[in-house]
Design a protein around this motif. Sequence first.
Motif, PDB file in Angstrom:
ATOM      1  N   THR A  88       0.829  -1.201   0.000  1.00 30.23           N
ATOM      2  CA  THR A  88       0.000   0.000   0.000  1.00 30.23           C
ATOM      3  C   THR A  88       0.869   1.258   0.000  1.00 30.23           C
ATOM      4  O   THR A  88       0.547   2.250  -0.660  1.00 30.23           O
ATOM      5  N   ARG A  89       1.983   1.223   0.709  1.00 30.85           N
ATOM      6  CA  ARG A  89       2.873   2.377   0.734  1.00 30.85           C
ATOM      7  C   ARG A  89       3.509   2.602  -0.633  1.00 30.85           C
ATOM      8  O   ARG A  89       3.655   3.741  -1.085  1.00 30.85           O
ATOM      9  N   LEU A  90       3.878   1.517  -1.289  1.00 26.38           N
ATOM     10  CA  LEU A  90       4.470   1.645  -2.616  1.00 26.38           C
ATOM     11  C   LEU A  90       3.455   2.207  -3.613  1.00 26.38           C
ATOM     12  O   LEU A  90       3.793   3.043  -4.454  1.00 26.38           O
ATOM     13  N   ALA A  91       2.192   1.742  -3.519  1.00 23.58           N
ATOM     14  CA  ALA A  91       1.146   2.253  -4.414  1.00 23.58           C
ATOM     15  C   ALA A  91       1.002   3.757  -4.281  1.00 23.58           C
ATOM     16  O   ALA A  91       0.853   4.483  -5.276  1.00 23.58           O
ATOM     17  N   LEU A  92       1.056   4.260  -3.047  1.00 23.14           N
ATOM     18  CA  LEU A  92       0.951   5.698  -2.838  1.00 23.14           C
ATOM     19  C   LEU A  92       2.149   6.434  -3.428  1.00 23.14           C
ATOM     20  O   LEU A  92       2.003   7.519  -3.996  1.00 23.14           O
ATOM     21  N   SER A  93       3.312   5.859  -3.312  1.00 22.64           N
ATOM     22  CA  SER A  93       4.506   6.527  -3.827  1.00 22.64           C
ATOM     23  C   SER A  93       4.464   6.654  -5.341  1.00 22.64           C
ATOM     24  O   SER A  93       5.097   7.537  -5.912  1.00 22.64           O
ATOM     25  N   GLU A  94       3.698   5.771  -6.009  1.00 24.59           N
ATOM     26  CA  GLU A  94       3.645   5.765  -7.464  1.00 24.59           C
ATOM     27  C   GLU A  94       2.399   6.460  -8.017  1.00 24.59           C
ATOM     28  O   GLU A  94       2.228   6.576  -9.226  1.00 24.59           O
ATOM     29  N   ALA A  95       1.500   6.914  -7.130  1.00 28.21           N
ATOM     30  CA  ALA A  95       0.216   7.451  -7.584  1.00 28.21           C
ATOM     31  C   ALA A  95       0.348   8.833  -8.201  1.00 28.21           C
ATOM     32  O   ALA A  95       1.158   9.652  -7.776  1.00 28.21           O
ATOM     33  N   GLY A  96      -0.493   9.083  -9.197  1.00 28.25           N
ATOM     34  CA  GLY A  96      -0.614  10.420  -9.746  1.00 28.25           C
ATOM     35  C   GLY A  96      -1.767  11.174  -9.109  1.00 28.25           C
ATOM     36  O   GLY A  96      -1.737  12.405  -9.000  1.00 28.25           O
TER      37      GLY A  96
END
Length: 310
Positions: A88-96
């Motif tokens: 979940t943390r990685l998803a946030l780091s990659e979100a636009g």
Amino acid sequence: MSSLQRARLSGAGALLAVSALLAAGCGSSSGTGSGTRAKPEDGTVSVVASTNVYGDIARQIGGAKVEVTSFISDPSQDPHSFEASARTRLALSEAGVVIENGGGYDDFMDTLLKGANSKATVLNAVEVSGKTAPAGEELNEHVWYDLPSVGLLADRISAALAEADPGDAQTFRANAEAFKAELKTLEGKVAALKTAHAGEGVAITEPVPVYLLEAAGLENRTPEEFSEAIEEGGDVPPRVLRDTIALVSGTKVKALVSNAQTGGPETERIEKAAKEGGVPVVPVTETLPEGTDYVSWMDGNIAALRKALS
């Protein structure tokens, strides 16, 4: 404190697990601009939402041009028990684009965003709605049950996606307009309920559906101490429990609208008393049930309420 506000972060272990992934994270965490990873290799815009309610709205507006991750997506999952993970943390780091409810409902999102050092455009549904707490009262943060607020959010999602992907801006605008047209149809059904049932009493277990009930002209007669205790996960005072049981056992309310996603002994006692007293129980949830989208979900809630009141 409400619902996801009591969600648990996963602790130091998860932080260490993702520290290497985020070490080269992107600039400021202000969330006011598009992230450098806003568009994955397939050209879609990466969208992260705290719940599948907002994830579905983003998907309807973005269509095939978005890749959506919703942190809370299982309707049988107790939102109070959410735990963050490396994924979940990685998803946030990659979100636009990131969509959170705000208003204290999903504070874990802000905590995670800081840890991810995200540059995503962050949309806060409560802020978009413009709703504030009445004088001397707490804010009802469950704004996804307020159809006009969802319409405002649709426009903001469209604009955020257009900023991340200017070439598909017209598609996003057209999809948002189509979505808002469906919301208007739902608002018409709620207005019909108000015409037929304005002033009639209902009871609730938690404040989750209150915006919808108010739009239908219904009067929430639940003792405030009861719904507050249930929402906070605390004990209901015996006197308040007795008063609430008496409320749903008689002819003072036409329906009990109950949060089916969370509960406990007091909620079960109230539901049992309502059924024994011939008061219909209308279940509602905080996230989308499987196989539904936002519009069909709300349409089902409105239909269930109409049936209970008839």
